[in-house]
Motif scaffolding. Structure first.
Motif, PDB file in Angstrom:
ATOM      1  N   GLN A   1     -19.806  31.796  -9.517  1.00 38.90           N
ATOM      2  CA  GLN A   1     -21.033  31.582  -9.240  1.00 38.90           C
ATOM      3  C   GLN A   1     -21.312  30.610  -7.959  1.00 38.90           C
ATOM      4  O   GLN A   1     -20.550  29.685  -8.100  1.00 38.90           O
ATOM      5  N   VAL A   2     -22.169  30.930  -7.050  1.00 40.34           N
ATOM      6  CA  VAL A   2     -22.197  30.064  -5.889  1.00 40.34           C
ATOM      7  C   VAL A   2     -23.706  29.921  -5.842  1.00 40.34           C
ATOM      8  O   VAL A   2     -24.603  30.547  -5.808  1.00 40.34           O
ATOM      9  N   GLN A   3     -24.021  28.376  -5.925  1.00 44.86           N
ATOM     10  CA  GLN A   3     -25.446  27.914  -5.689  1.00 44.86           C
ATOM     11  C   GLN A   3     -25.735  27.514  -4.563  1.00 44.86           C
ATOM     12  O   GLN A   3     -24.856  26.552  -4.027  1.00 44.86           O
ATOM     13  N   LEU A   4     -26.944  27.805  -3.937  1.00 43.20           N
ATOM     14  CA  LEU A   4     -27.081  27.448  -2.643  1.00 43.20           C
ATOM     15  C   LEU A   4     -28.649  26.752  -2.684  1.00 43.20           C
ATOM     16  O   LEU A   4     -29.407  27.093  -3.358  1.00 43.20           O
ATOM     17  N   VAL A   5     -28.714  25.397  -1.902  1.00 46.89           N
ATOM     18  CA  VAL A   5     -29.702  24.580  -1.874  1.00 46.89           C
ATOM     19  C   VAL A   5     -30.311  24.232  -0.336  1.00 46.89           C
ATOM     20  O   VAL A   5     -29.369  23.748   0.042  1.00 46.89           O
ATOM     21  N   GLU A   6     -31.320  24.954  -0.220  1.00 47.18           N
ATOM     22  CA  GLU A   6     -31.832  24.786   1.328  1.00 47.18           C
ATOM     23  C   GLU A   6     -32.732  23.280   1.407  1.00 47.18           C
ATOM     24  O   GLU A   6     -33.601  22.857   0.396  1.00 47.18           O
ATOM     25  N   THR A   7     -32.700  22.758   2.568  1.00 50.67           N
ATOM     26  CA  THR A   7     -33.435  21.555   2.632  1.00 50.67           C
ATOM     27  C   THR A   7     -33.853  21.207   4.232  1.00 50.67           C
ATOM     28  O   THR A   7     -32.964  22.055   4.992  1.00 50.67           O
ATOM     29  N   GLY A   8     -34.913  20.728   4.447  1.00 45.29           N
ATOM     30  CA  GLY A   8     -34.885  20.310   5.838  1.00 45.29           C
ATOM     31  C   GLY A   8     -36.343  21.332   6.480  1.00 45.29           C
ATOM     32  O   GLY A   8     -36.594  21.007   7.474  1.00 45.29           O
ATOM     33  N   GLY A   9     -36.899  21.928   5.657  1.00 43.43           N
ATOM     34  CA  GLY A   9     -38.092  22.745   6.002  1.00 43.43           C
ATOM     35  C   GLY A   9     -39.246  21.605   6.041  1.00 43.43           C
ATOM     36  O   GLY A   9     -39.141  20.544   5.774  1.00 43.43           O
ATOM     37  N   GLY A  10     -40.206  22.244   6.689  1.00 42.79           N
ATOM     38  CA  GLY A  10     -41.538  21.274   7.043  1.00 42.79           C
ATOM     39  C   GLY A  10     -42.468  21.933   7.901  1.00 42.79           C
ATOM     40  O   GLY A  10     -42.327  22.998   8.404  1.00 42.79           O
ATOM     41  N   SER A  11     -43.388  20.848   8.356  1.00 43.40           N
ATOM     42  CA  SER A  11     -44.447  21.459   9.242  1.00 43.40           C
ATOM     43  C   SER A  11     -44.269  20.855  10.405  1.00 43.40           C
ATOM     44  O   SER A  11     -43.956  19.498  10.622  1.00 43.40           O
ATOM     45  N   VAL A  12     -44.204  21.639  11.565  1.00 46.26           N
ATOM     46  CA  VAL A  12     -44.045  20.906  13.105  1.00 46.26           C
ATOM     47  C   VAL A  12     -44.852  21.567  13.998  1.00 46.26           C
ATOM     48  O   VAL A  12     -45.469  22.657  13.664  1.00 46.26           O
ATOM     49  N   GLN A  13     -45.464  21.106  15.214  1.00 46.60           N
ATOM     50  CA  GLN A  13     -46.114  21.614  16.079  1.00 46.60           C
ATOM     51  C   GLN A  13     -44.984  22.595  16.963  1.00 46.60           C
ATOM     52  O   GLN A  13     -44.064  22.238  17.195  1.00 46.60           O
TER      53      GLN A  13
ATOM     54  N   ALA B   1     -26.674  23.548   1.207  1.00 51.89           N
ATOM     55  CA  ALA B   1     -25.412  22.828   0.466  1.00 51.89           C
ATOM     56  C   ALA B   1     -25.213  24.092  -0.592  1.00 51.89           C
ATOM     57  O   ALA B   1     -25.710  24.633  -1.181  1.00 51.89           O
ATOM     58  N   ALA B   2     -23.918  24.477  -0.694  1.00 49.97           N
ATOM     59  CA  ALA B   2     -23.278  25.348  -1.431  1.00 49.97           C
ATOM     60  C   ALA B   2     -22.536  24.314  -2.653  1.00 49.97           C
ATOM     61  O   ALA B   2     -21.892  23.398  -2.384  1.00 49.97           O
ATOM     62  N   SER B   3     -22.548  25.053  -3.798  1.00 48.78           N
ATOM     63  CA  SER B   3     -21.985  24.317  -5.108  1.00 48.78           C
ATOM     64  C   SER B   3     -20.633  24.264  -5.171  1.00 48.78           C
ATOM     65  O   SER B   3     -19.968  23.494  -6.069  1.00 48.78           O
ATOM     66  N   ARG B   4     -19.736  25.113  -4.391  1.00 50.34           N
ATOM     67  CA  ARG B   4     -18.424  25.215  -4.915  1.00 50.34           C
ATOM     68  C   ARG B   4     -17.454  25.006  -3.578  1.00 50.34           C
ATOM     69  O   ARG B   4     -17.788  25.628  -2.585  1.00 50.34           O
TER      70      ARG B   4
ATOM     71  N   CYS C   1     -31.114  30.747   2.675  1.00 47.03           N
ATOM     72  CA  CYS C   1     -29.750  30.708   3.180  1.00 47.03           C
ATOM     73  C   CYS C   1     -28.995  31.546   2.168  1.00 47.03           C
ATOM     74  O   CYS C   1     -29.494  31.867   1.122  1.00 47.03           O
ATOM     75  N   ALA C   2     -28.019  32.166   2.701  1.00 45.86           N
ATOM     76  CA  ALA C   2     -26.899  33.313   1.896  1.00 45.86           C
ATOM     77  C   ALA C   2     -25.769  33.266   2.254  1.00 45.86           C
ATOM     78  O   ALA C   2     -25.415  32.802   3.321  1.00 45.86           O
TER      79      ALA C   2
END
Length: 119
Positions: free
Chosen positions: A1-13, A23-26, A95-96
């Motif tokens: 099993q691979v867990q993926l966690v995305e970060t860095g999104g937000g609002s921008v002009q 980041a992947a878990s294994r 992310c995939a």
């Protein structure tokens, strides 16, 4: 099993930049092709950028020259640097991970991170 966690999104002009991380878990991360997909409201999910285990990358025509995908196998992390953002880039970005013989839909997916670009 691979867990993926995305970060860095937000609002921008429009014209701004964001960097997404996944980041992947294994530690078998290096054996998976990685991809960034996005889905805007009312639209189908689309592949934005992908990078193979060997480091070869490909991009959707709509983001070529503006987005860059990269991976750091030592950190089990894939990145998407997004420059010159446009309002039409607004979407939920996923992310995939997949093995080479899989289609993306049958691979592993993160929960997504929202990117909103205002004009």
């Amino acid at each position: 099993q691979v867990q993926l966690v995305e970060t860095g999104g937000g609002s921008v002009q429009a014209g701004g930049s964001l960097r997404l991380s996944c980041a992947a878990s294994r530690n078998l991360f290096s054996t998976y092709d990685m991809g960034w997909h996005r889905q805007a409201p009312g639209q189908e999910r689309e592949l934005v950028a992908a990078i193979t285990t060997g480091g070869s990358s490909n991009y959707a025509d709509s983001v070529k020259g503006r987005f860059t995908i990269s991976r750091d196998n030592a950190k089990n992390t894939v990145y998407l640097q997004m420059n010159s953002l446009k309002p039409e880039d607004t979407a939920l970005y996923y992310c995939a991970a997949r093995r080479r013989w899989q289609v993306w839909a049958t691979g592993y997916w993160g929960q997504g991170t929202q990117v909103t670009v205002s004009s």
